[in-house]
Design an enzyme around this catalytic site. Structure first.
Site, short mmCIF file in Angstrom:
data_model
loop_
_atom_site.label_atom_id
_atom_site.label_comp_id
_atom_site.label_asym_id
_atom_site.label_seq_id
_atom_site.Cartn_x
_atom_site.Cartn_y
_atom_site.Cartn_z
N ILE A 85 1.54 -1.36 -0.35
CA ILE A 85 -0.16 0.08 -0.21
C ILE A 85 0.87 1.55 0.20
CG2 ILE A 85 -1.92 1.59 1.21
CD1 ILE A 85 -2.13 -1.67 2.88
N CYS A 86 0.35 2.19 -1.23
CA CYS A 86 1.70 3.61 -1.62
C CYS A 86 0.31 4.19 0.04
CB CYS A 86 1.90 3.53 -1.76
SG CYS A 86 2.31 5.35 -2.34
#
Length: 189
Positions: A85-86
């Site tokens: 996840i960014c």
């Protein structure tokens, strides 16, 4: 020692008053490995999907952010095919926004918000980001299809057979964790 005490408090808080649409528990009775589920929000392409996440708590927590990844495949510009996840709250400063005052509940709520409002300007998946920016209709169709294929009904119970049970909610039979991911108590108050 700090991690242990803090995690006990956080898990107790998540058990007693979880954020709406979120459940979280320790995996195999370990405080350094958690599993969570997020219910896809209404009005999003993830609606009715139950997305499982794995959370690893580092030795230096809360001074270091947890490592969180999606176990359930999701079609999203800020989440790659490996589930990474960014999100700035999952990174240390100066590039990130992690602070020791944040907790697992805050992180999961931030991820839930990211699911509802992707950030195409900081993508992990450039092709999905371009689709989101330039052909949103196609993006929504693809995200709904992925949700249907990976996060609805039978697929959820295969991911987490121990925690899952079948329920009837508004006449639709689906699989949901034993924890109330809809946080019905808070909704009914």
């Amino acid at each position: 020692m700090q991690r242990s005490g803090r995690m006990k408090k956080e898990l107790e808080m998540l058990s007693k008053s979880p954020p709406y649409g979120i459940s979280c528990w320790s995996k195999d009775e370990r405080i350094d490995l958690l599993q969570a589920q997020i219910l896809g929000g209404e009005g999003t392409p993830y609606h009715n999907g139950i997305f499982t996440l794995e959370i690893q708590i580092p030795e230096r927590y809360p001074f270091e952010p947890p490592k969180v990844r999606f176990v359930t495949p999701i079609y999203h510009p800020n989440i790659d095919t490996g589930g990474r996840i960014c999100l700035d709250t999952l990174k240390m400063p100066p590039k990130g926004a992690w602070k020791p005052c944040l907790n697992i509940s805050t992180v999961l709520t931030s991820i839930q918000l990211l699911m509802a409002e992707p950030n195409p300007e900081d993508p992990l998946m450039a092709d999905i980001s371009n689709e989101y920016k330039y052909n949103k209709t196609l993006y929504v169709e693809n995200a709904k299809q992925w949700t249907k294929n990976h996060a609805i009904e039978k697929n959820v119970s295969e991911e987490n057979p121990v925690k899952a049970k079948s329920i009837t909610d508004t006449g639709v039979k689906r699989t949901q964790p034993m924890c109330d991911v809809t946080n019905k108590k808070a909704r009914d108050s």
